[in-house]
Design a protein around this motif. Structure first.
Motif, mmCIF file in Angstrom:
data_model
loop_
_atom_site.group_PDB
_atom_site.id
_atom_site.type_symbol
_atom_site.label_atom_id
_atom_site.label_comp_id
_atom_site.label_asym_id
_atom_site.label_seq_id
_atom_site.Cartn_x
_atom_site.Cartn_y
_atom_site.Cartn_z
ATOM 1 N N ILE A 35 0.859 -1.188 0.000
ATOM 2 C CA ILE A 35 0.000 0.000 0.000
ATOM 3 C C ILE A 35 0.895 1.238 0.000
ATOM 4 O O ILE A 35 1.744 1.405 0.861
ATOM 5 N N ARG A 57 -7.462 2.598 -1.977
ATOM 6 C CA ARG A 57 -6.069 2.236 -1.743
ATOM 7 C C ARG A 57 -5.337 2.118 -3.078
ATOM 8 O O ARG A 57 -5.895 1.619 -4.047
ATOM 9 N N ALA A 59 -2.026 0.264 -4.393
ATOM 10 C CA ALA A 59 -1.073 -0.772 -3.989
ATOM 11 C C ALA A 59 -0.239 -1.190 -5.178
ATOM 12 O O ALA A 59 -0.553 -0.864 -6.326
#
Length: 152
Positions: A35, A57, A59
């Motif tokens: 992340i 998020r 990532a």
């Protein structure tokens, strides 16, 4: 092939402290493998973080950038945080659980999902990678909290 991976670790602090840090999306990039950024992109109905809130998020998995959105399905601090992907490369559930343990907290992370498209072929490799990353996540969570608590 579906992925269902659970990893647990004892962390030498009370569940309230562990959960307060781990359930705060602002710390995701500090202890969660891959992340790079997390952002509250939709607050809960009453504002802030809670049921219905969404966190986006960014990532990296095997050097590939992946953006996904997790919606909070259950938020019961300090015991449980369950999130479901609503946008991303594969449907998944991510569950964080924290239980009292004689030495502190039994922390657990469970990831369930069903890789689709090009990810389907690599599902066995993906499951191993998820297990490895979750193990590192809990290790890093324990280290981060220990450092914050002054080595406790």
């Amino acid at each position: 092939m579906a992925i269902d991976v659970t990893v647990r670790r004892v962390i030498l602090l009370p569940p309230e402290r562990v959960a307060a840090y781990a359930m705060d999306w602002r710390h995701d990039a500090e202890w969660t493998q891959g992340i790079r950024m997390a952002e509250l992109t939709r607050p809960a109905e009453g504002g802030g973080f809670g049921g219905g809130a969404e966190v986006t998020r960014t990532a990296y998995l095997l050097t590939r950038r992946i953006d996904y959105i997790l919606r909070v399905a259950a938020h019961e601090p300090p015991r449980l945080l369950n999130m479901i992907s609503v946008d991303g490369p594969m449907p998944m559930h991510v569950t964080y659980a924290f239980e009292r343990h004689p030495r502190g907290t039994l922390a657990g992370i469970r990831v369930r999902g069903a890789p689709g498209g090009p990810y389907r072929v690599a599902a066995p490799l993906h499951a191993r990678l998820v297990r490895t990353n979750l193990t590192k996540d809990l290790r890093d969570l324990a280290r981060r909290l220990s450092d914050r608590e002054g080595g406790a």
